[in-house]
Design an enzyme around this catalytic site. Structure first.
Site, PDB file in Angstrom:
ATOM      1  N   LYS A 188     -16.992   8.684   1.767  1.00 26.84           N
ATOM      2  CA  LYS A 188     -15.254   7.881   1.696  1.00 26.84           C
ATOM      3  C   LYS A 188     -15.076   6.680   2.521  1.00 26.84           C
ATOM      4  O   LYS A 188     -14.172   5.863   3.044  1.00 26.84           O
ATOM      5  CB  LYS A 188     -14.386   9.472   2.026  1.00 26.84           C
TER       6      LYS A 188
ATOM      7  N   LYS B 173     -20.045  10.971  -9.689  1.00 29.77           N
ATOM      8  CA  LYS B 173     -19.979  12.266  -9.877  1.00 29.77           C
ATOM      9  C   LYS B 173     -18.636  11.953 -10.290  1.00 29.77           C
ATOM     10  O   LYS B 173     -17.190  11.146 -10.188  1.00 29.77           O
ATOM     11  CB  LYS B 173     -19.286  13.351  -9.472  1.00 29.77           C
TER      12      LYS B 173
ATOM     13  N   LYS C 143     -11.273  11.504  -8.288  1.00 27.88           N
ATOM     14  CA  LYS C 143     -10.007  10.976  -9.223  1.00 27.88           C
ATOM     15  C   LYS C 143      -9.666   9.468  -8.603  1.00 27.88           C
ATOM     16  O   LYS C 143      -8.856   8.942  -8.847  1.00 27.88           O
ATOM     17  CB  LYS C 143      -7.934  11.925  -7.925  1.00 27.88           C
TER      18      LYS C 143
HETATM   19  N1  AQP Z   1     -17.123  15.388 -11.449  1.00 32.76           N
HETATM   20  C1  AQP Z   1     -16.928  16.847 -10.504  1.00 32.76           C
HETATM   21  N2  AQP Z   1     -17.129  17.867 -11.259  1.00 32.76           N
HETATM   22  C2  AQP Z   1     -16.848  19.217 -11.623  1.00 32.76           C
HETATM   23  N3  AQP Z   1     -16.773  19.747  -9.967  1.00 32.76           N
HETATM   24  C3  AQP Z   1     -15.411  18.580  -9.653  1.00 32.76           C
HETATM   25  N4  AQP Z   1     -14.611  18.542  -8.678  1.00 32.76           N
HETATM   26  C4  AQP Z   1     -14.235  17.479  -8.556  1.00 32.76           C
HETATM   27  N5  AQP Z   1     -14.658  16.454  -8.483  1.00 32.76           N
HETATM   28  C5  AQP Z   1     -15.730  17.212  -9.834  1.00 32.76           C
HETATM   29  C6  AQP Z   1     -14.160  19.918  -8.083  1.00 32.76           C
HETATM   30  O1  AQP Z   1     -12.746  19.955  -7.954  1.00 32.76           O
HETATM   31  C7  AQP Z   1     -12.180  20.672  -7.299  1.00 32.76           C
HETATM   32  C8  AQP Z   1     -11.151  19.966  -6.598  1.00 32.76           C
HETATM   33  O2  AQP Z   1     -11.271  18.122  -5.940  1.00 32.76           O
HETATM   34  P1  AQP Z   1     -10.699  17.708  -4.692  1.00 32.76           P
HETATM   35  O3  AQP Z   1      -9.048  17.349  -5.351  1.00 32.76           O
HETATM   36  O4  AQP Z   1     -10.513  19.134  -3.572  1.00 32.76           O
HETATM   37  O5  AQP Z   1     -11.482  17.084  -4.328  1.00 32.76           O
HETATM   38  P2  AQP Z   1     -12.068  15.868  -4.534  1.00 32.76           P
HETATM   39  O6  AQP Z   1     -13.586  17.226  -4.075  1.00 32.76           O
HETATM   40  O7  AQP Z   1     -13.154  15.129  -3.907  1.00 32.76           O
HETATM   41  O8  AQP Z   1     -12.697  15.635  -5.933  1.00 32.76           O
HETATM   42  P3  AQP Z   1     -12.009  14.318  -6.815  1.00 32.76           P
HETATM   43  O9  AQP Z   1     -11.354  14.137  -8.026  1.00 32.76           O
HETATM   44  O10 AQP Z   1     -13.466  13.321  -6.341  1.00 32.76           O
HETATM   45  O11 AQP Z   1     -11.232  13.936  -5.561  1.00 32.76           O
HETATM   46  P4  AQP Z   1     -11.189  12.091  -4.973  1.00 32.76           P
HETATM   47  O12 AQP Z   1     -11.492  11.337  -5.598  1.00 32.76           O
HETATM   48  O13 AQP Z   1      -9.570  12.396  -3.651  1.00 32.76           O
HETATM   49  O14 AQP Z   1     -11.914  12.148  -4.198  1.00 32.76           O
HETATM   50  C9  AQP Z   1     -13.495  20.977  -6.039  1.00 32.76           C
HETATM   51  O15 AQP Z   1     -13.978  22.300  -6.048  1.00 32.76           O
HETATM   52  C10 AQP Z   1     -14.388  19.686  -6.708  1.00 32.76           C
HETATM   53  O16 AQP Z   1     -15.463  20.602  -6.097  1.00 32.76           O
END
Ligand code: AQP
Length: 328
Positions: free
Chosen positions: A113, A195, A198
């Site tokens: 990040k 992966k 968001k």
């Molecule tokens: N691609 C993924 N596959 C499986 N699990 C996923 N999670 C996120 N992306 C995947 C799981 O969703 C939960 C919530 O995630 P988060 O909102 O805490 O943030 P993150 O892990 O950083 O997920 P994002 O969606 O990619 O958000 P951004 O883009 O803001 O960083 C967690 O349990 C995560 O493991």
């Protein structure tokens, strides 16, 4: 019998996608009756990177609404917004003071990040895993169901808890991450080497939970595949493997059944079939979301009850922490 406690959180950093659903939310729902649960919209994590205030407010409600629409039920789960419970910030500060900087330097998510942010990187982004540790430890959580990307953070939380307990006595429960055997890492549609996320700029990379059927069909149609023809699970072919994994997770069929179903068929058929499976799987959630957000008060009241219940537990824990440290 005393139930074990589960804690997990989700950021309001954009629209929720199929990765969030299959890697986390769906599993939270499936296990909620077995445990005593806290599920949290972690808005204080979201602000570790710049946010537009109006968008953030909308996203917090959308994420909370989707958690409820996905089946989290207040009879089993406390659903709340993190910033409404002040103890999260207080414990995060205390834990910052027992966490060595070197431990945080090793976090791979920070490395990824901060790469995007360059000189804009905030102290908050660096200390994010400590806030996450506070979230988990406040509720004496035994289990933290997360996608594979969060495993390292839960391990760090355990290390911080152990260090604290060593200094001040047995205050914290040591939690374990719970990662689904399949679905822990749903990959992007356009870039299946990364992966689904968001905050990915390319919107076509993710299937969002509130996408319309046409958007879903169009995104899956454009998903990256390869020049081979065989439709089989193969880690070496990330595009096809990802589409088949999503199909497997949503239909519940096993790999042999799926490979037999697609034998002799082409990628067009796979994509069309998968699109219909995704559309039908998301339909009940989308309908429930439309219903519950149609009534403005319903969600607000539910979140306010959730915050009250969370606060009662969190304040008791902060009391114990501060007494153990000589702050009270
Ligand atoms: N691609 C993924 N596959 C499986 N699990 C996923 N999670 C996120 N992306 C995947 C799981 O969703 C939960 C919530 O995630 P988060 O909102 O805490 O943030 P993150 O892990 O950083 O997920 P994002 O969606 O990619 O958000 P951004 O883009 O803001 O960083 C967690 O349990 C995560 O493991």
């Amino acid at each position: 019998m005393h139930k074990k406690t589960v804690f997990s959180g989700i950021q309001a950093s954009g629209h929720l996608h199929l990765g969030n659903y299959l890697g986390a939310i769906r599993n939270w729902k499936a296990m909620q009756e077995e445990y005593s649960n806290y599920f949290c919209v972690v808005d204080l994590h979201t602000i570790t990177v710049p946010q537009d205030p109006i968008e953030l407010k909308t996203n917090i409600r959308e994420v909370a609404g989707l958690l409820i629409a996905a089946g989290l039920d207040e009879a089993h789960s406390v659903v709340f917004v993190q910033s409404k419970v002040r103890a999260h910030s207080e414990l995060a500060w205390i834990l910052n003071c027992v966490t060595p900087m070197g431990w945080l330097h090793r976090m791979t998510q920070f490395k990824e990040k901060s790469e995007k942010q360059k000189e804009e990187v905030s102290v908050g982004l660096f200390a994010y895993p400590v806030l996450q540790a506070a979230d988990i430890l406040l509720y004496d959580a035994h289990l933290v169901p997360v996608g594979a990307d969060q495993k390292q953070h839960v391990e760090l939380c355990r290390d911080i808890a152990q260090r604290f307990n060593h200094r001040y006595g047995e205050v914290f429960v040591l939690p374990d991450a719970l990662i689904p055997p399949v679905g822990g890492r749903v990959m992007g549609l356009i870039n299946p080497e990364k992966k689904m996320s968001k905050s990915e700029e390319k919107q076509e990379d993710s299937i969002f939970l509130l996408d319309t059927p046409d958007q879903i069909r169009s995104k899956i149609k454009r998903a990256t595949t390869d020049s081979s023809k065989e439709i089989v699970f193969d880690q070496q072919r990330p595009g096809i493997n990802n589409l088949l994994t999503i199909y497997q997770l949503l239909t519940g069929d096993n790999r042999e059944q799926i490979e037999a179903h697609f034998e002799g068929k082409n990628y067009k058929v796979l994509k069309e079939d998968l699109a219909e499976v995704v559309i039908e799987s998301l339909r009940p959630l989308q309908e429930k979301y439309a219903l519950l957000t149609g009534d403005n008060n319903y969600l607000d009241q539910l979140l306010s009850r959730g915050a009250e219940r969370a606060e009662a537990q969190a304040e008791a824990k902060i009391h114990q922490v501060t007494v153990s440290m000589g702050l009270r």
